[in-house]
Design a protein around this motif. Structure first.
Motif, PDB file in Angstrom:
ATOM      1  N   SER A 232       0.844  -1.188   0.000  1.00  0.00           N
ATOM      2  CA  SER A 232       0.000   0.000   0.000  1.00  0.00           C
ATOM      3  C   SER A 232       0.882   1.242   0.000  1.00  0.00           C
ATOM      4  O   SER A 232       0.451   2.340  -0.326  1.00  0.00           O
ATOM      5  N   GLY A 233       2.146   1.063   0.360  1.00  0.00           N
ATOM      6  CA  GLY A 233       3.165   2.093   0.222  1.00  0.00           C
ATOM      7  C   GLY A 233       4.306   1.506  -0.576  1.00  0.00           C
ATOM      8  O   GLY A 233       4.254   0.360  -1.017  1.00  0.00           O
ATOM      9  N   VAL A 234       5.345   2.288  -0.780  1.00  0.00           N
ATOM     10  CA  VAL A 234       6.507   1.813  -1.517  1.00  0.00           C
ATOM     11  C   VAL A 234       7.743   2.041  -0.651  1.00  0.00           C
ATOM     12  O   VAL A 234       7.983   3.152  -0.186  1.00  0.00           O
ATOM     13  N   GLY A 235       8.501   0.996  -0.436  1.00  0.00           N
ATOM     14  CA  GLY A 235       9.735   1.105   0.330  1.00  0.00           C
ATOM     15  C   GLY A 235      10.866   0.478  -0.444  1.00  0.00           C
ATOM     16  O   GLY A 235      10.658  -0.214  -1.440  1.00  0.00           O
ATOM     17  N   ALA A 236      12.088   0.716  -0.010  1.00  0.00           N
ATOM     18  CA  ALA A 236      13.243   0.137  -0.678  1.00  0.00           C
ATOM     19  C   ALA A 236      14.374  -0.019   0.311  1.00  0.00           C
ATOM     20  O   ALA A 236      14.409   0.639   1.353  1.00  0.00           O
ATOM     21  N   CYS A 237      15.288  -0.924  -0.028  1.00  0.00           N
ATOM     22  CA  CYS A 237      16.492  -1.124   0.767  1.00  0.00           C
ATOM     23  C   CYS A 237      17.687  -0.986  -0.157  1.00  0.00           C
ATOM     24  O   CYS A 237      17.754  -1.648  -1.199  1.00  0.00           O
ATOM     25  N   VAL A 238      18.627  -0.120   0.201  1.00  0.00           N
ATOM     26  CA  VAL A 238      19.850   0.069  -0.568  1.00  0.00           C
ATOM     27  C   VAL A 238      20.967  -0.671   0.159  1.00  0.00           C
ATOM     28  O   VAL A 238      21.269  -0.365   1.310  1.00  0.00           O
ATOM     29  N   VAL A 239      21.564  -1.661  -0.507  1.00  0.00           N
ATOM     30  CA  VAL A 239      22.606  -2.481   0.106  1.00  0.00           C
ATOM     31  C   VAL A 239      23.912  -2.258  -0.638  1.00  0.00           C
ATOM     32  O   VAL A 239      23.964  -2.402  -1.864  1.00  0.00           O
ATOM     33  N   THR A 240      24.959  -1.898   0.093  1.00  0.00           N
ATOM     34  CA  THR A 240      26.271  -1.691  -0.523  1.00  0.00           C
ATOM     35  C   THR A 240      27.309  -2.678   0.003  1.00  0.00           C
ATOM     36  O   THR A 240      28.432  -2.695  -0.478  1.00  0.00           O
ATOM     37  N   ASP A 241      26.944  -3.482   0.991  1.00  0.00           N
ATOM     38  CA  ASP A 241      27.824  -4.514   1.532  1.00  0.00           C
ATOM     39  C   ASP A 241      26.992  -5.776   1.690  1.00  0.00           C
ATOM     40  O   ASP A 241      26.053  -5.806   2.491  1.00  0.00           O
ATOM     41  N   PRO A 242      27.312  -6.855   0.931  1.00  0.00           N
ATOM     42  CA  PRO A 242      26.468  -8.049   0.962  1.00  0.00           C
ATOM     43  C   PRO A 242      26.262  -8.631   2.355  1.00  0.00           C
ATOM     44  O   PRO A 242      25.219  -9.216   2.640  1.00  0.00           O
ATOM     45  N   LEU A 243      27.233  -8.479   3.261  1.00  0.00           N
ATOM     46  CA  LEU A 243      27.114  -9.046   4.595  1.00  0.00           C
ATOM     47  C   LEU A 243      26.763  -8.014   5.648  1.00  0.00           C
ATOM     48  O   LEU A 243      26.614  -8.326   6.818  1.00  0.00           O
ATOM     49  N   PRO A 245      24.405  -4.491   7.059  1.00  0.00           N
ATOM     50  CA  PRO A 245      23.009  -4.042   7.042  1.00  0.00           C
ATOM     51  C   PRO A 245      22.751  -3.049   5.919  1.00  0.00           C
ATOM     52  O   PRO A 245      23.605  -2.230   5.586  1.00  0.00           O
ATOM     53  N   GLY A 246      21.575  -3.118   5.338  1.00  0.00           N
ATOM     54  CA  GLY A 246      21.208  -2.164   4.303  1.00  0.00           C
ATOM     55  C   GLY A 246      20.631  -0.892   4.898  1.00  0.00           C
ATOM     56  O   GLY A 246      20.452  -0.770   6.105  1.00  0.00           O
ATOM     57  N   ARG A 247      20.339   0.078   4.025  1.00  0.00           N
ATOM     58  CA  ARG A 247      19.733   1.335   4.454  1.00  0.00           C
ATOM     59  C   ARG A 247      18.328   1.394   3.876  1.00  0.00           C
ATOM     60  O   ARG A 247      18.115   1.207   2.685  1.00  0.00           O
ATOM     61  N   ALA A 248      17.355   1.664   4.730  1.00  0.00           N
ATOM     62  CA  ALA A 248      15.967   1.702   4.293  1.00  0.00           C
ATOM     63  C   ALA A 248      15.657   3.048   3.641  1.00  0.00           C
ATOM     64  O   ALA A 248      16.132   4.100   4.073  1.00  0.00           O
ATOM     65  N   VAL A 249      14.869   2.998   2.591  1.00  0.00           N
ATOM     66  CA  VAL A 249      14.412   4.203   1.900  1.00  0.00           C
ATOM     67  C   VAL A 249      12.901   4.107   1.770  1.00  0.00           C
ATOM     68  O   VAL A 249      12.373   3.084   1.338  1.00  0.00           O
ATOM     69  N   GLU A 250      12.202   5.148   2.155  1.00  0.00           N
ATOM     70  CA  GLU A 250      10.746   5.152   2.052  1.00  0.00           C
ATOM     71  C   GLU A 250      10.318   6.218   1.047  1.00  0.00           C
ATOM     72  O   GLU A 250      10.763   7.364   1.123  1.00  0.00           O
ATOM     73  N   TRP A 251       9.488   5.813   0.082  1.00  0.00           N
ATOM     74  CA  TRP A 251       8.931   6.759  -0.862  1.00  0.00           C
ATOM     75  C   TRP A 251       7.449   6.943  -0.524  1.00  0.00           C
ATOM     76  O   TRP A 251       6.729   5.980  -0.308  1.00  0.00           O
ATOM     77  N   GLY A 252       6.991   8.165  -0.512  1.00  0.00           N
ATOM     78  CA  GLY A 252       5.576   8.361  -0.242  1.00  0.00           C
ATOM     79  C   GLY A 252       5.173   9.801  -0.435  1.00  0.00           C
ATOM     80  O   GLY A 252       6.006  10.694  -0.594  1.00  0.00           O
ATOM     81  N   HIS A 253       3.881  10.035  -0.474  1.00  0.00           N
ATOM     82  CA  HIS A 253       3.320  11.377  -0.607  1.00  0.00           C
ATOM     83  C   HIS A 253       3.802  12.064  -1.880  1.00  0.00           C
ATOM     84  O   HIS A 253       4.098  13.255  -1.888  1.00  0.00           O
ATOM     85  N   LEU A 254       3.894  11.280  -2.956  1.00  0.00           N
ATOM     86  CA  LEU A 254       4.208  11.828  -4.268  1.00  0.00           C
ATOM     87  C   LEU A 254       2.920  11.828  -5.098  1.00  0.00           C
ATOM     88  O   LEU A 254       2.228  10.812  -5.177  1.00  0.00           O
ATOM     89  N   THR A 255       2.607  12.936  -5.714  1.00  0.00           N
ATOM     90  CA  THR A 255       1.398  13.012  -6.536  1.00  0.00           C
ATOM     91  C   THR A 255       1.646  12.292  -7.843  1.00  0.00           C
ATOM     92  O   THR A 255       2.506  12.676  -8.629  1.00  0.00           O
ATOM     93  N   VAL A 256       0.898  11.224  -8.083  1.00  0.00           N
ATOM     94  CA  VAL A 256       1.054  10.463  -9.324  1.00  0.00           C
ATOM     95  C   VAL A 256      -0.153  10.649 -10.243  1.00  0.00           C
ATOM     96  O   VAL A 256      -0.089  10.321 -11.428  1.00  0.00           O
ATOM     97  N   ARG A 257      -1.234  11.199  -9.716  1.00  0.00           N
ATOM     98  CA  ARG A 257      -2.402  11.469 -10.546  1.00  0.00           C
ATOM     99  C   ARG A 257      -3.131  12.658  -9.947  1.00  0.00           C
ATOM    100  O   ARG A 257      -3.663  12.576  -8.838  1.00  0.00           O
ATOM    101  N   VAL A 258      -3.167  13.741 -10.687  1.00  0.00           N
ATOM    102  CA  VAL A 258      -3.817  14.958 -10.196  1.00  0.00           C
ATOM    103  C   VAL A 258      -5.301  14.669  -9.937  1.00  0.00           C
ATOM    104  O   VAL A 258      -5.982  14.067 -10.770  1.00  0.00           O
TER     105      VAL A 258
END
Length: 269
Positions: A232-243, A245-258
């Motif tokens: 119901s929302g959109v999230g992401a994890c950016v990983v730069t080291d396989p072993l 912890p990653g960094r969480a990124v949250e996307w939200g409150h973007l107007t996609v349809r006026v």
């Protein structure tokens, strides 16, 4: 005894054990001979570490493979029943609780549905969620008849941002579910009947998904990746080291349809 770089002999021993266990855990059954190049340890160090781990029951022999001109090489693997872990996913429509052995083989699973209608804040009532987790943990342990004392830890993926607190442990800030600085770890420890030394690892759900993909899924072998979670929302994890912890990124409150449908925040689109 302290080495020149400030590390003690105990530190070196712990690092060597970690290196061997990581390779056995992520690469599967491996011979002592192959563990040397994979870990960067000498053959003597590998032999010493493996002997300790076998004596402790953490590692066991798992057959053998032919070698080039020599006698067959014995394969080693993590002992599945040497420990158990529980994973909890607090999702959009349900809470899933799973029990795993040390090789992450699923042994039991249960789910607790969350209300599909009504305010989200009511669906994620803190006492309700804690109760579901308590009941689910008890159920999976009972299903496989695993004593709680054999648990190594409980991992929990939650919506929102997780911060550490010296007194309360993991504190969850979840705007979309109405959680404002909820001392979630303290509440779980008070409600769930587990030994005090069982560790809780509570983190953002997108981060836990990203870590799992890097370890066992589509990200295996990659040095860096972005794992995106659509719900119901959109999230992401950016990983730069396989072993690491990653960094969480949250996307939200973007107007996609006026003038589109109304968001839970009150805005449209």
């Amino acid at each position: 005894m302290t080495t020149r770089n400030g590390r003690t002999v105990r530190d070196l021993r712990r690092e060597n054990r970690t290196a061997v266990l990581q390779r056995l855990y992520f690469d599967g059954p491996t011979s002592r001979f192959s563990l040397g190049p994979a870990t960067g340890l000498s053959s003597g160090s590998v032999s010493n570490v493996v002997a300790e781990l076998v004596a402790e029951g953490l590692v066991e022999e798992a057959g053998s493979v032919d070698s080039a001109g020599g006698r067959p090489r014995t394969l080693l693997r993590i002992t599945p029943a040497s420990g158990y872990m529980i994973g909890v996913d607090i999702g959009e429509t349900r809470i899933r609780i799973e029990l795993f052995d040390l090789t992450l083989t699923e042994l039991a699973r249960t789910e607790r549905p969350l209300a599909s209608s009504g305010p989200r804040t009511a669906r994620y009532d803190v006492d309700l969620v804690v109760g579901h987790v308590r009941e689910g943990i008890a159920e999976v342990l009972r299903t496989v008849d695993v004593p709680a004392e054999r648990l190594l830890g409980v991992g929990v993926g939650v919506p929102g941002i997780v911060a550490g607190d010296a007194g309360d442990g993991a504190v969850v800030h979840g705007q979309t579910i109405g959680w404002d600085a909820v001392p979630f770890e303290r509440l779980l420890r008070a409600a769930v009947e587990l030994p005090e030394d069982v560790q809780y690892w509570i983190d953002n759900g997108a981060k836990t998904l990203g870590q799992a993909e890097m370890w066992f899924g589509a990200g295996r072998g990659a040095r860096s990746a972005v794992v995106v979670l659509f719900g119901s929302g959109v999230g992401a994890c950016v990983v730069t080291d396989p072993l690491g912890p990653g960094r969480a990124v949250e996307w939200g409150h973007l107007t996609v349809r006026v003038r589109g449908r109304r968001c839970r925040c009150g805005a449209r689109g």
